[in-house]
Design a protein around this motif. Structure first.
Motif, PDB file in Angstrom:
ATOM      1  N   GLU A  24     -35.363 -58.085 -60.379  1.00  0.00           N
ATOM      2  CA  GLU A  24     -35.720 -57.097 -61.404  1.00  0.00           C
ATOM      3  C   GLU A  24     -36.889 -56.254 -60.920  1.00  0.00           C
ATOM      4  N   ASP A  52     -39.653 -62.297 -57.935  1.00  0.00           N
ATOM      5  CA  ASP A  52     -39.614 -63.602 -58.610  1.00  0.00           C
ATOM      6  C   ASP A  52     -38.746 -64.623 -57.878  1.00  0.00           C
ATOM      7  N   GLU A 110     -48.528 -61.992 -58.037  1.00  0.00           N
ATOM      8  CA  GLU A 110     -47.163 -62.178 -57.516  1.00  0.00           C
ATOM      9  C   GLU A 110     -46.848 -61.161 -56.424  1.00  0.00           C
TER      10      GLU A 110
END
Ligand code: NI
Length: 246
Positions: free
Chosen positions: A29, A40, A172
């Motif tokens: 995404e 992710d 992240e």
């Protein structure tokens, strides 16, 4: 020990000593203007494999597409419906349970997966509780978000303070730049810190968060920060896994 790199006799030998397995789960995404779409899934898989190396655990292949319906107004995002993801998680767990695995330690890279994966665990337990034929009792599943252990949260706070936010976070993005230095995209973002708020469907999300970020400034990301965060996450999850598998 990665399942994908193992032979069946090696897995059979592993099962003689352990009934526990690590399963990375992520998402594919948008992660804002400078974050990789695979963030992710890449982070969950890399951290899970490192936890496997540190503990000797078997690590399953990553579930790389998650529940990301709210990101679908941005090019490249993919999602499973919640009901599909429940079925995927259930079938992965039951497949491994068929061979004798009993404890399933999910390393998660995406906050949007949490509700659905937790529902999948309840489905798995319900089948045993209701006595469905072919389903084994005694399976145990846990979900650990790699960014949420106390040492990782403290480090993110130290490095990025209130610019951490909740989506396309500098933490992240930093981990992906550590893992894939050739794909770094440093840039200054405007506004530096994205808005906070809530969302419903994909159009609502894009209206509220026009460049995809929520509350974050991934313009602060760096591969060096990523190295520190990655190491902290692996260390914390390895301790957690050892306790779970004991
Ligand atoms: Ni993410």
């Amino acid at each position: 020990m990665q399942l994908q790199l193992s032979t069946w006799p090696e897995v059979e030998a592993y099962l003689a000593a352990s009934r526990s397995v690590i399963l990375p789960i992520g998402s594919t995404e948008q992660h804002g203007p400078n974050g990789m779409i695979g963030t992710d899934a890449l982070t969950a898989a890399a951290i899970a494999n490192a936890v496997g190396e540190a503990t000797g655990a078997l690590v399953a292949p990553p579930i790389a597409v998650g529940m990301a319906q709210h990101h679908m107004a941005f090019a490249g995002s993919m999602t499973l419906r919640p009901s599909t993801l429940v079925a995927v998680v259930r079938d992965c767990v039951v497949s491994l349970a068929r061979h004798g695995f009993e404890r399933f330690f999910f390393v998660n890279g995406h906050g949007g997966n949490v509700a659905t994966v937790t529902a999948a665990f309840s489905e798995i337990y319900a089948e045993a509780s209701l006595g469905a034929p072919g389903n084994r009792a005694g399976l145990k599943c846990v979900l650990r978000n790699w960014w949420e252990s106390a040492p990782v949260k403290a480090l993110s706070k130290e490095l990025f303070g209130n610019a951490e936010g909740s989506h396309a976070t500098p933490s992240e993005v930093s981990v992906t730049w550590f893992l894939h230095p050739d794909a770094q995209k440093p840039m200054a973002l405007d506004p530096p810190v994205a808005p906070h708020g809530s969302f419903a469907d994909a159009a609502d999300y894009r209206r509220n968060f026009p460049d995809g970020r929520i509350g974050s400034n991934p313009g602060l990301a760096s591969a060096e920060a990523g190295r520190r965060i990655y190491n902290a996450a692996v260390e914390a999850l390895a301790a957690d896994y050892r306790a779970f598998a004991a």
